[in-house]
Design a protein around this motif. Structure first.
Motif, PDB file in Angstrom:
ATOM      1  N   ALA A  74       0.923  -1.198  -0.090  1.00 40.67           N
ATOM      2  CA  ALA A  74      -0.028  -0.093  -0.046  1.00 40.67           C
ATOM      3  C   ALA A  74       0.937   1.326   0.116  1.00 40.67           C
ATOM      4  O   ALA A  74       2.045   1.102   0.326  1.00 40.67           O
ATOM      5  CB  ALA A  74      -0.987   0.070   1.124  1.00 40.67           C
ATOM      6  N   HIS A  75       0.472   2.393  -0.233  1.00 41.30           N
ATOM      7  CA  HIS A  75       1.045   3.580  -0.157  1.00 41.30           C
ATOM      8  C   HIS A  75       0.296   4.458   0.922  1.00 41.30           C
ATOM      9  O   HIS A  75      -0.638   5.077   0.631  1.00 41.30           O
ATOM     10  CB  HIS A  75       0.929   4.276  -1.766  1.00 41.30           C
ATOM     11  CG  HIS A  75       1.602   3.541  -2.899  1.00 41.30           C
ATOM     12  ND1 HIS A  75       2.967   3.544  -2.796  1.00 41.30           N
ATOM     13  CD2 HIS A  75       1.211   2.588  -3.355  1.00 41.30           C
ATOM     14  CE1 HIS A  75       3.230   2.701  -3.902  1.00 41.30           C
ATOM     15  NE2 HIS A  75       2.070   1.881  -4.414  1.00 41.30           N
ATOM     16  N   VAL A  76       0.778   4.400   2.073  1.00 40.51           N
ATOM     17  CA  VAL A  76       0.045   4.881   3.321  1.00 40.51           C
ATOM     18  C   VAL A  76       0.130   6.504   3.085  1.00 40.51           C
ATOM     19  O   VAL A  76      -0.849   7.085   3.292  1.00 40.51           O
ATOM     20  CB  VAL A  76       0.853   4.663   4.552  1.00 40.51           C
ATOM     21  CG1 VAL A  76       0.346   5.355   5.662  1.00 40.51           C
ATOM     22  CG2 VAL A  76       0.961   2.977   4.717  1.00 40.51           C
ATOM     23  N   GLY A  77       1.104   7.222   2.847  1.00 38.26           N
ATOM     24  CA  GLY A  77       0.996   8.620   2.851  1.00 38.26           C
ATOM     25  C   GLY A  77       0.208   9.066   1.644  1.00 38.26           C
ATOM     26  O   GLY A  77      -0.602   9.919   1.868  1.00 38.26           O
ATOM     27  N   PHE A  78       0.283   8.556   0.405  1.00 35.55           N
ATOM     28  CA  PHE A  78      -0.576   8.905  -0.562  1.00 35.55           C
ATOM     29  C   PHE A  78      -1.946   8.602  -0.294  1.00 35.55           C
ATOM     30  O   PHE A  78      -2.860   9.571  -0.574  1.00 35.55           O
ATOM     31  CB  PHE A  78      -0.241   8.341  -1.835  1.00 35.55           C
ATOM     32  CG  PHE A  78       0.918   8.990  -2.708  1.00 35.55           C
ATOM     33  CD1 PHE A  78       0.973  10.173  -3.044  1.00 35.55           C
ATOM     34  CD2 PHE A  78       2.011   8.230  -2.929  1.00 35.55           C
ATOM     35  CE1 PHE A  78       1.840  10.698  -4.009  1.00 35.55           C
ATOM     36  CE2 PHE A  78       3.122   8.894  -3.475  1.00 35.55           C
ATOM     37  CZ  PHE A  78       2.975  10.319  -4.090  1.00 35.55           C
ATOM     38  N   GLY A  79      -2.120   7.480   0.307  1.00 29.89           N
ATOM     39  CA  GLY A  79      -3.754   7.314   0.782  1.00 29.89           C
ATOM     40  C   GLY A  79      -4.258   8.168   1.409  1.00 29.89           C
ATOM     41  O   GLY A  79      -5.368   8.670   1.347  1.00 29.89           O
ATOM     42  N   GLY A  80      -3.390   8.560   2.656  1.00 33.21           N
ATOM     43  CA  GLY A  80      -3.798   9.607   3.667  1.00 33.21           C
ATOM     44  C   GLY A  80      -4.210  10.965   2.933  1.00 33.21           C
ATOM     45  O   GLY A  80      -5.244  11.657   3.209  1.00 33.21           O
ATOM     46  N   SER A 228     -10.089   0.940  10.220  1.00 32.26           N
ATOM     47  CA  SER A 228     -11.639   0.673   9.851  1.00 32.26           C
ATOM     48  C   SER A 228     -12.015  -0.446   9.219  1.00 32.26           C
ATOM     49  O   SER A 228     -13.191  -0.927   9.269  1.00 32.26           O
ATOM     50  CB  SER A 228     -12.195   1.913   9.344  1.00 32.26           C
ATOM     51  OG  SER A 228     -11.629   2.021   8.155  1.00 32.26           O
ATOM     52  N   VAL A 229     -11.257  -1.180   8.260  1.00 35.36           N
ATOM     53  CA  VAL A 229     -11.289  -2.283   7.464  1.00 35.36           C
ATOM     54  C   VAL A 229     -10.647  -3.279   8.057  1.00 35.36           C
ATOM     55  O   VAL A 229     -10.718  -4.512   7.562  1.00 35.36           O
ATOM     56  CB  VAL A 229     -11.225  -1.953   5.837  1.00 35.36           C
ATOM     57  CG1 VAL A 229     -11.967  -1.023   5.633  1.00 35.36           C
ATOM     58  CG2 VAL A 229      -9.452  -1.835   5.956  1.00 35.36           C
ATOM     59  N   GLY A 230     -10.188  -3.348   9.309  1.00 37.82           N
ATOM     60  CA  GLY A 230      -9.431  -4.269   9.956  1.00 37.82           C
ATOM     61  C   GLY A 230      -8.129  -4.759   9.659  1.00 37.82           C
ATOM     62  O   GLY A 230      -7.439  -5.931  10.107  1.00 37.82           O
ATOM     63  N   VAL A 231      -7.374  -3.888   9.201  1.00 31.84           N
ATOM     64  CA  VAL A 231      -5.773  -3.750   8.847  1.00 31.84           C
ATOM     65  C   VAL A 231      -5.060  -3.318  10.029  1.00 31.84           C
ATOM     66  O   VAL A 231      -5.447  -1.988  10.395  1.00 31.84           O
ATOM     67  CB  VAL A 231      -5.378  -3.505   7.377  1.00 31.84           C
ATOM     68  CG1 VAL A 231      -4.117  -3.445   7.314  1.00 31.84           C
ATOM     69  CG2 VAL A 231      -6.300  -3.994   6.249  1.00 31.84           C
ATOM     70  N   THR A 232      -4.083  -4.059  10.624  1.00 33.47           N
ATOM     71  CA  THR A 232      -3.360  -3.438  11.665  1.00 33.47           C
ATOM     72  C   THR A 232      -1.819  -3.631  11.228  1.00 33.47           C
ATOM     73  O   THR A 232      -0.920  -3.206  12.243  1.00 33.47           O
ATOM     74  CB  THR A 232      -3.635  -4.414  12.912  1.00 33.47           C
ATOM     75  OG1 THR A 232      -3.496  -5.831  12.632  1.00 33.47           O
ATOM     76  CG2 THR A 232      -4.733  -4.147  13.488  1.00 33.47           C
ATOM     77  N   ALA A 233      -1.297  -3.991  10.060  1.00 36.58           N
ATOM     78  CA  ALA A 233      -0.124  -3.893   9.626  1.00 36.58           C
ATOM     79  C   ALA A 233       0.121  -3.943   8.181  1.00 36.58           C
ATOM     80  O   ALA A 233      -0.663  -4.484   7.307  1.00 36.58           O
ATOM     81  CB  ALA A 233       0.428  -5.441   9.896  1.00 36.58           C
ATOM     82  N   ILE A 234       0.949  -3.040   7.857  1.00 36.72           N
ATOM     83  CA  ILE A 234       0.880  -2.294   6.362  1.00 36.72           C
ATOM     84  C   ILE A 234       2.431  -2.592   5.755  1.00 36.72           C
ATOM     85  O   ILE A 234       3.239  -2.148   6.591  1.00 36.72           O
ATOM     86  CB  ILE A 234       0.533  -1.168   6.326  1.00 36.72           C
ATOM     87  CG1 ILE A 234      -0.827  -1.018   7.057  1.00 36.72           C
ATOM     88  CG2 ILE A 234       0.258  -0.590   4.780  1.00 36.72           C
ATOM     89  CD1 ILE A 234      -1.157   0.456   7.554  1.00 36.72           C
ATOM     90  N   GLN A 235       2.771  -2.993   4.644  1.00 34.10           N
ATOM     91  CA  GLN A 235       4.072  -2.743   4.119  1.00 34.10           C
ATOM     92  C   GLN A 235       3.662  -1.398   2.995  1.00 34.10           C
ATOM     93  O   GLN A 235       3.068  -1.418   2.240  1.00 34.10           O
ATOM     94  CB  GLN A 235       4.524  -3.959   3.240  1.00 34.10           C
ATOM     95  CG  GLN A 235       5.834  -3.388   2.836  1.00 34.10           C
ATOM     96  CD  GLN A 235       6.865  -4.703   2.533  1.00 34.10           C
ATOM     97  OE1 GLN A 235       6.347  -5.679   2.727  1.00 34.10           O
ATOM     98  NE2 GLN A 235       8.041  -4.566   2.108  1.00 34.10           N
ATOM     99  N   ASP A 236       4.379  -0.476   3.530  1.00 33.99           N
ATOM    100  CA  ASP A 236       4.355   0.663   2.525  1.00 33.99           C
ATOM    101  C   ASP A 236       5.213   0.644   1.297  1.00 33.99           C
ATOM    102  O   ASP A 236       6.352   0.259   1.400  1.00 33.99           O
ATOM    103  CB  ASP A 236       4.789   2.065   3.104  1.00 33.99           C
ATOM    104  CG  ASP A 236       4.731   3.196   2.432  1.00 33.99           C
ATOM    105  OD1 ASP A 236       3.642   3.892   2.689  1.00 33.99           O
ATOM    106  OD2 ASP A 236       5.454   3.544   1.472  1.00 33.99           O
TER     107      ASP A 236
END
Length: 562
Positions: A74-80, A228-236
Motif C-alpha cells: 500500500a501507499h500509506v502517505g498517498f492514501g492519507g 476501519s477495515v480491519g488492517v493492523t499491519a501495512i507494508q508501505d
C-alpha cells in the motif's frame, strides 16, 4: 492451555467464534491479553486461569474474532493525502464526470491552489491525449493548476497552468525518463508518462505552506482508514525518508496504530528526495517499535496499459496507449526494462550488505524472470536469509512458476485486479490473448509452494483498502458489481482459508513480522478484529460486505464501527 506465566491478564476476550490462524489451535473459545500481548489462548476454563480481580472481560456477541489483517502493498502517505485533502474520483467516471468534479472542487480552492486527485481509469486516461481534452480541463479548472493521477500511479493528466509551472512548452517535452505526449503538431496535450509525474508531484509539494503538519495528519488518517477495515499491519510500497520520519514521530508519541514496514526506493519514482544508498544508510536511525524500514524498492518496469511492462512475447500490433508505440518503436514491441541485469544485482547487493530485504516491481513475464534470475545469483552468494518480493506478478511464464518456491520469492499479489475491471479491459487491448488466460496465476503459485501475500495497492487500485473485497474475489475471480460480469482466469481461484491467510499470516511472514502479528497465540501482539459475521458461514459472494465492528492494536481498541 498455552500461557507465558500466571500473572493476571489485563482483559479476556470471549463469547464469539475466535479464529486464531495458529496451526496448532485454529479455533479457540477465549484469549487473554496483558501489556498489549496475548498471554493465553484456549478453552474458556483454561483462559480463566490467568484472570485476576482486576481483569476485564470483553464479551463479543455473534460474528467472529480473528487477528488483524496484513496489507503487504500500500501507499500509506498517498492514501492519507487522497482521503484527507484531494479530489477523489471513483475509477468508473467518464471524461465529462471528471471535468464536472474538477470544476466543483476548483470552486472551493484559492486561486493558486492545485486541484490534485484521482483516479482516472486507463481507458479514460488514454482518450484524453488531445488538445480538445486539454482545453476542456483548462476551462473546468477555473484557472487553478490541475494534476490528476491515473490508475497505475505512473502517469498524470495536467492542464495548461500546471504545464506553465513545470516549464513545459513545445520545445521541452522529453525529460530523461518518460515523456510528455504531444499531438501531431508537436504540442504537449497534458499527458505525463513516467518521470514527469514526479516533477508534477514535487511542484504540488512546493506549493504547500505546512507540508510536514499535513503529512502527520495524512498518515494518521490513512492508518485510521486501514483500522476501519480491519488492517493492523501495512507494508508501505515506496517509502521516502520524510514519510519514515512521520511514521516514527507518530510511533514515539503512541499515535501510530499499526505496524508499518518501509520499502525505501532505489530511484526517484513519484516523490523527490534522497534515494538509493543515501536513503538505505538511514534505516537504522529511522527505526522504532512499530516502524521497520527493512526493505528497499526497485521498479523494474511500468504497467501493461501504457505498454511499459516488459514481456517475453510482443504486445498486440496496434497500440492504443497515448502517443502510439513508446519511444518510436514499431511492432513487434516487447516493452523496455528499467534496470539492466548488472544494475539489479548491484541493488540487491546494496540491500543485503546493509541487512535489508527487497521488494521489486515486475508486472510482466520478462521482468519477473529477470528478478528470479537475479535472486538465484543472490541465493548462491548469500543463502536463504534475505527476503525478496516480486510485486504485481500479473504475468508469470509457466516455466517460472515453480521458481518462486525454489528460490523462496514472495508473490506480492497486488493490486486487487484478479477479477473483471476496466483496467483489465485496458490490459487485454495491449497484450496477447494467451496472457489474459493466465493473468494473476495465484492458484499455480500457491500449489507450487510459493508464499502468496496480498495487498491493496491503495490508493492506486482502489478508493479504499478493502481486504474483504480482495478475499472474496481471490475465491470467486468475479466482480461483485454486476456491471462487470464474467470471471477472470477462473482456474486460478483460491479457497477461502488460503485467501484469508494471504491477507494475514502470509503477509506477516513476508514482511518479517511473523513473530509479532498475524495470528493469535501467546507472545504475539494483541492485534485483533471483531467482524459482523463468521466468514466461514457466509456465502462467499457476500464476504465483500463484511463490516468490522472493532479493531484492536497492541491491546488498545483503535476502531469501533457503527
Amino acid at each position: 492451555m498455552s500461557t507465558q506465566d500466571r500473572q493476571p491478564a489485563d482483559f479476556v476476550v470471549r463469547g464469539s467464534a475466535i479464529y486464531t490462524l495458529d496451526p496448532a489451535r485454529p479455533w479457540a473459545e477465549a484469549f487473554a491479553v496483558r501489556d498489549g500481548k496475548v498471554v493465553a489462548v484456549g478453552d474458556q476454563a483454561d483462559v480463566d486461569a490467568v484472570r485476576g480481580r482486576r481483569t476485564k472481560l470483553v464479551h463479543i456477541e455473534g460474528g467472529m474474532v480473528m487477528p488483524g489483517l496484513v496489507d503487504v502493498h500500500a501507499h500509506v502517505g498517498f492514501g492519507g493525502q487522497a482521503a484527507g485533502w484531494e479530489l477523489r474520483l471513483p475509477p468508473m467516471l467518464g471524461p465529462d464526470q471528471i471535468l464536472d468534479a474538477v470544476h466543483q472542487h476548483a470552486r472551493a480552492l484559492g486561486n493558486n491552489d492545485w486541484v490534485v486527485g484521482g483516479t482516472v481509469s486507463s481507458p479514460v486516461f488514454h482518450a484524453l491525449g488531445n488538445r480538445k481534452a486539454l482545453a476542456a480541463l483548462d476551462e473546468a479548472s477555473l484557472g487553478r493548476p490541475v494534476m490528476l493521477r491515473d490508475d497505475s500511479l505512473h502517469n498524470r493528466w495536467v492542464n495548461s497552468h500546471a504545464m506553465e509551472i513545470l516549464g513545459v512548452d513545445g520545445t521541452r517535452m522529453e525529460p530523461a525518463r518518460g515523456g510528455w505526449v504531444c499531438d501531431g503538431a508537436g504540442r504537449p496535450v497534458g499527458i505525463l508518462l513516467g518521470q514527469p509525474s514526479t516533477d508534477a508531484e514535487l511542484a504540488v509539494r512546493r506549493s504547500l505552506e505546512q507540508p510536514h503538519h499535513r503529512d502527520l495528519r495524512s498518515a494518521r488518517m490513512a492508518v485510521s482508514i486501514f483500522n476501519s477495515v480491519g488492517v493492523t499491519a501495512i507494508q508501505d510500497a515506496a517509502t521516502m525518508g520524510a514519510w519514515l520520519d512521520v511514521f516514527t514521530e507518530l510511533d514515539h508519541a503512541e499515535k501510530l496504530n499499526a505496524w508499518i514496514v518501509g520499502s525505501m526506493p532505489a530511484r526517484e519514482f513519484v516523490e523527490s528526495g534522497p534515494v538509493g544508498t543515501d536513503l538505505f544508510d538511514t534505516a537504522t536511525v529511522r527505526r522504532s517499535a512499530h516502524v521497520r524500514p527493512d526493505f528497499v524498492k526497485g521498479v523494474l518496469d511500468g504497467v501493461p496499459m501504457t505498454r511499459t511492462s516488459k514481456f517475453l512475447d510482443p504486445y498486440k500490433p496496434e497500440p492504443s496507449a497515448p502517443g502510439g508505440a513508446p519511444n518510436g518503436h514499431v511492432c513487434p514491441f516487447y516493452g523496455d526494462g528499467l534496470f539492466s541485469d548488472e544494475e539489479l544485482l548491484q541493488l540487491l547487493e546494496d540491500a543485503v550488505s546493509r541487512g535489508l530485504h527487497a521488494k521489486l516491481h515486475a508486472t510482466a513475464d520478462a521482468t519477473v524472470r529477470q528478478v528470479l534470475d537475479a535472486v538465484a545469483v543472490m541465493r548462491e552468494r548469500h543463502g536463504d536469509g534475505p527476503v525478496f518480493h516480486i510485486a504485481h506478478p500479473e504475468f508469470v511464464h509457466p516455466d517460472d512458476v515453480t521458481r518462486f518456491a525454489d528460490l523462496d520469492v514472495v508473490a506480492d499479489a497486488s493490486p486487487v485486479l484478479w477479477f473483471p475491471t476496466p483496467m483489465n479491459g485496458a490490459i487485454a487491448q495491449q497484450v496477447q490473448d494467451h496472457y489474459m488466460e493466465r493473468i494473476w496465476p495465484l492458484r499455480d503459485l500457491h500449489d507450487a509452494g510459493a508464499l502468496v501475500a496480498a495487498g491493496s495497492d491503495w490508493p492506486v487500485a482502489m478508493p479504499t483498502p478493502n481486504p474483504w473485497l480482495s478475499i472474496e474475489t481471490m475465491v470467486t475471480r468475479r466482480s461483485p458489481d454486476p456491471e462487470f460480469p464474467g470471471s477472470l482466469a477462473a482456474d486460478q481461484a483460491l479457497d477461502l482459508e488460503t485467501a484469508i491467510r494471504a491477507h494475514s499470516v502470509n503477509g506477516a511472514q513476508a514482511m518479517g513480522l511473523a513473530q509479532q502479528t498475524g495470528q493469535l497465540s501467546p507472545g504475539m501482539s494483541a492485534d485483533f478484529i471483531v467482524l459482523d459475521r463468521n466468514l466461514f458461514d457466509t456465502p462467499v459472494e457476500h464476504i465483500h460486505a463484511t463490516q468490522v465492528r472493532q479493531t484492536w492494536f497492541a491491546g488498545r481498541r483503535v476502531h469501533r464501527g457503527s
